[in-house]
Structures are given as structure tokens and as C-alpha cells.
Design a protein around this motif. Structure first.
Motif: not given
Length: 297
Positions: A196-197, A199, A215-217, A235-236
């Protein structure tokens, strides 16, 4: 780029995985090298013997026959011995994972690669070095640890100082135990969807590219040009919109936040809470074909 005379003596270090998986390609490469230069062949059985062979090479130019992990191991050994600057490395890619060598300009066919060893030129390349003295030749990405990484043969290493390549039998047993644990564990439904994403705080030359509130991918870092790394942060995406990637270039990259793993070339490392990579400009030399030589064969 400087060329090498074919009369130069070569130390040919053949990775045991290459010998087991594709003995025919190994034989072909040995024959081509032996026909064009004075060759001493070394057959190490483990990372310790691999490192000793490179350390005792004398005036011979080292040639590694093996996959991306073998190439990375050789650079790591020479880096730890502080011998990269004065030692040009040659490689003959043999094995399932050779995409790193290909991306660096090394032919993937045994004949073409061996001919490049004999007739090629030295290309100076930048290197990423982290705060635990680990090296990155191609690129690193966060997060990395999903099923396809294990299936692709990525080596999983711990987060302690010096964790990486060539630490010996204890290192190998630890990796094998961890991989077995990960592979045999019953899969969870969320595993198929990937991680998941995350931080993370990403800083380039002291400037914050993204902070913990976003949050980032994914984060990727690769050696670029002129001694600067290329950084991309994804980024998400928000509802109904796709977030544009954040791009930066710099000599120092620091990633921090909650425990994270990262894949650097052919290894998965971590978990760590912070890691800093610095670019070493023209830190190592790799022999590649001169212009006009074929890339495969």
C-alpha cells in the motif's frame, strides 16, 4: 574511453550459479577469452572465495562470468577494498537475471560479451553509495518487496552495517532462511495487490521533495549524469485525478519514515527507517563494446 590490449592478462571469475544454470554459455565465453588473451580461471564456491579471488588478482584485469548479482558482488568487493578507481571491470552476463548488465551496455550473448572484454573500451560510470557502504549500479526503488521480486530471484538482505553482498556463509544461510519463510508462508489476500501507500520524507541535497503528510506510491533513484542522481516520487492519486510525478536531481538523497524496504539492483534490503545515498561521479569503470560492435551474439 580507453581501450585494452588483448595481450593483457585476465582473471576470469566464474560465478557458481552460472556454472550450474548455463554451463554451455560459460564454456563458450571461456573459449573466446582463452583464444584472445592469457587467462587464469577461478571457480569460487561461495561469496568469501569470490572476494578472495578478486583481492588476489595482482595485475590481472578481472572478468566476471555470471548474472547481475555476480556483477554487483564484484563491484561491491572492489568498492569495500577502495580499488574501484584503478580497476576496470569486465562482465560476461550468464544467467536468468542480466537486465542490469544490458542496461549498462554489456552484450548479453556470450560470444559478443567475451569479444567486448578483449576489444572493448572502458566506460566510466557514476555510483550510488549508501550510509552503510552499500552500492547501487543501476537504480533503486521503494517499495520493492512483493511476490514478483522473489520470483525474479532478488536476494533479500538485512539492514545491518555491511549487509549486502559477499558477507559469507552466515549471510547466505540468513538469506535462504528468510526467502524460505517468505515463500512458504500462506499468501494473504492483500499480497496480490502489492504494497500500500507509504509515508516517507524524501530529501534531495537537503531540500524536501515530499514529506510524511503526503502518501506516495513509489520512489525511484538512479545515477544520472554529471554526478547527480535522478529522483522520481509518485504521490498517491486523488479521487478522479492522477498525480504528476515529482522529479528532482542532486548529489545526496535521503529517504526516511516508517520502516521500509528498498530494491537496489538485484537485492532487496531493509527494513530501515532512514537511508542516505550519495553519488560518486565516475567512480567505476566497465568495459563495453566500442561503437559499431554488436550487442548480442
Amino acid at each position: 574511453m580507453a581501450t585494452y590490449p588483448t595481450s593483457e592478462q585476465l582473471l576470469v571469475v566464474i560465478d557458481p550459479v552460472a556454472r550450474r544454470t548455463d554451463g554451455e554459455s560459460v564454456r563458450i565465453a571461456k573459449d573466446v577469452l582463452g583464444a584472445g588473451a592469457a587467462v587464469k580461471v577461478c571457480l569460487p564456491e561461495d561469496p568469501e572465495e569470490f572476494a578472495r579471488a578478486l583481492a588476489r588478482r595482482g595485475s590481472r584485469r578481472p572478468v566476471v562470468i555470471g548474472d547481475d548479482r555476480a556483477l554487483l558482488r564484484a563491484v561491491s568487493v572492489l568498492h569495500r577494498r577502495r580499488e574501484l578507481a584503478g580497476c576496470a571491470l569486465s562482465a560476461v552476463p550468464v544467467g536468468a537475471a542480466v537486465s542490469l548488465a544490458r542496461s549498462l551496455g554489456v552484450p548479453t550473448g556470450p560470444v559478443a560479451a567475451a569479444r567486448a572484454v578483449l576489444d572493448g573500451a572502458v566506460r566510466r560510470l557514476d555510483l550510488l553509495v549508501d550510509d552503510s557502504d552499500g552500492v547501487v549500479l543501476g537504480a533503486l526503488r521503494i517499495p520493492p518487496l512483493v511476490a514478483r521480486d522473489l520470483e525474479a530471484g532478488a536476494t533479500v538482505v538485512g539492514a545491518g552495517p555491511g549487509a549486502g553482498l559477499g558477507a559469507g556463509r552466515d549471510w547466505l544461510r540468513t538469506c535462504q532462511s528468510l526467502v524460505r519463510t517468505l515463500v512458504t508462508r500462506p499468501p494473504r489476500p492483500a499480497a496480490d495487490a502489492g504494497p500500500g501507500p507509504a509515508r516517507l520524507r524524501v530529501e534531495v541535497d537537503g531540500e524536501t521533495v515530499v514529506d510524511l503528510d503526503q502518501p506516495v506510491e513509489a520512489v525511484s533513484v538512479a545515477p544520472g549524469e554529471s554526478g547527480k542522481a535522478q529522483v522520481e516520487v509518485r504521490p498517491v492519486s486523488g479521487p478522479g485525478a492522477e498525480a504528476s510525478p515529482l522529479l528532482a536531481r542532486g548529489r545526496t538523497v535521503t529517504v526516511s519514515g516508517a520502516d521500509f524496504r528498498y530494491r537496489a539492483d538485484a537485492t532487496v534490503s531493509g527494513p530501515v527507517r532512514t537511508r542516505t545515498w550519495r553519488v560518486r561521479e565516475d567512480a567505476w569503470g566497465l568495459v563495453v563494446p566500442v561503437t559499431g560492435q554488436g550487442a548480442d551474439g
